[in-house]
Design a protein around this motif. Structure first.
Motif, short mmCIF file in Angstrom:
data_model
loop_
_atom_site.label_atom_id
_atom_site.label_comp_id
_atom_site.label_asym_id
_atom_site.label_seq_id
_atom_site.Cartn_x
_atom_site.Cartn_y
_atom_site.Cartn_z
N GLN A 129 0.79 -1.19 0.11
CA GLN A 129 -0.11 0.02 -0.11
C GLN A 129 0.88 1.24 -0.21
N ALA A 130 2.04 1.28 0.75
CA ALA A 130 3.05 2.41 0.77
C ALA A 130 3.55 2.59 -0.96
N ASP A 131 3.75 1.56 -1.45
CA ASP A 131 4.14 1.39 -2.82
C ASP A 131 3.15 2.02 -3.81
N LEU A 132 1.91 1.57 -3.69
CA LEU A 132 0.92 2.19 -4.22
C LEU A 132 0.53 3.72 -4.06
N ALA A 133 0.74 4.05 -3.04
CA ALA A 133 0.31 5.34 -2.39
C ALA A 133 1.64 6.39 -3.16
N LYS A 134 2.97 5.73 -3.14
CA LYS A 134 3.96 6.54 -3.75
C LYS A 134 3.58 6.73 -5.15
N ALA A 135 3.31 5.66 -5.99
CA ALA A 135 3.04 5.68 -7.36
C ALA A 135 1.87 6.66 -7.64
N LEU A 136 0.72 6.64 -6.85
CA LEU A 136 -0.20 7.63 -7.08
C LEU A 136 0.22 8.95 -6.88
N GLN A 137 1.02 9.11 -5.83
CA GLN A 137 1.52 10.67 -5.55
C GLN A 137 2.43 11.18 -6.70
N VAL A 138 3.24 10.37 -7.35
CA VAL A 138 4.03 10.84 -8.22
C VAL A 138 3.52 10.83 -9.59
N ALA A 139 2.31 10.34 -9.75
CA ALA A 139 1.57 10.31 -10.88
C ALA A 139 0.43 11.66 -10.69
N GLY A 140 0.66 12.27 -9.67
CA GLY A 140 -0.35 13.47 -9.43
C GLY A 140 -2.03 12.90 -9.16
N VAL A 141 -2.40 11.64 -9.04
CA VAL A 141 -3.58 11.20 -8.90
C VAL A 141 -4.52 11.97 -7.77
N ALA A 142 -3.68 12.21 -6.62
CA ALA A 142 -4.63 12.73 -5.60
C ALA A 142 -4.89 14.12 -5.87
N ARG A 143 -3.95 14.92 -6.49
CA ARG A 143 -4.24 16.15 -6.85
C ARG A 143 -5.43 16.51 -7.59
#
Length: 198
Positions: A129-143
């Motif tokens: 889940q930490a790896d998923l969150a990092k990938a989502l963060q880098v891809a700007g999905v949460a923004r």
């Protein structure tokens, strides 16, 4: 003196472990015998006992190997930044959960793993889940969601929960993949990009 479970895994033992994974998945721990395991990898029972003293030792080594393979496959899928984030997430979930869809033995294997090895699958879940969150963060999905409450960690947790549910409820790996494509698509779009229900 090292115990058998902490001894280095040589190439032959690794080959045996890899060959036994599907047999444990098919029958579960309790119903799998050393004869079943030996047959599944084309060894005599005596040859299997030369490498592993008993079923419990072999099972523990197999659990460790499965965790290692899941971690490597998930990280490889998520780390391929040449692919769009949706494709990477889909491949990562397929590697981590897709291969276990349809096995009735899964709960028994997980329960036995906890009893014999400890909470290694729970620990893997946290790391993944930490790896998923990092990938989502880098891809700007949460923004894209434009809300401080929608974090990459929250989105990763939602996707992981969806994957665990679909893994147990899907009748086949293809159904699982289709459902996860939908969940990933929803998470990776901003609310403005989602279809209106009005």
């Amino acid at each position: 003196m090292k115990s058998e479970s902490s001894a280095p895994v040589n190439a032959r033992r690794l080959e045996i472990i890899d060959g036994c994974i599907q047999t444990f998945m098919r029958y579960g721990y309790k119903k799998t015998s050393m004869d079943d395991l030996a047959r599944s990898i084309g060894l005599s029972r005596q040859a299997l006992y030369l490498n592993f003293s008993d079923k419990a030792t072999l099972f523990k080594a197999t659990v460790g190997r499965v965790i290692e393979r899941l971690r490597e496959a998930g990280q490889e899928a998520l780390g391929n930044e040449a692919e769009p984030i949706e494709a990477r997430l889909g491949r990562a979930f397929d590697e981590v959960h897709g291969h276990s869809v349809g096995y009735d033995t899964l709960d028994e294997i997980l329960e036995t793993s906890v009893q014999m090895v400890g909470p290694v699958f729970d620990e893997f879940e946290v790391t993944f889940q930490a790896d998923l969150a990092k990938a989502l963060q880098v891809a700007g999905v949460a923004r894209r969601w434009k809300s401080p409450r929608v974090t990459a960690e929250l989105l990763a947790a939602q996707l992981y929960a969806a994957s665990k549910g679909h893994k147990h409820l899907s009748s086949s790996a293809e159904v699982y993949r289709e459902r996860m494509r939908g969940a990933i698509h929803l998470v990776c779009r901003s609310p403005e990009q989602l279809p209106s229900t009005a």
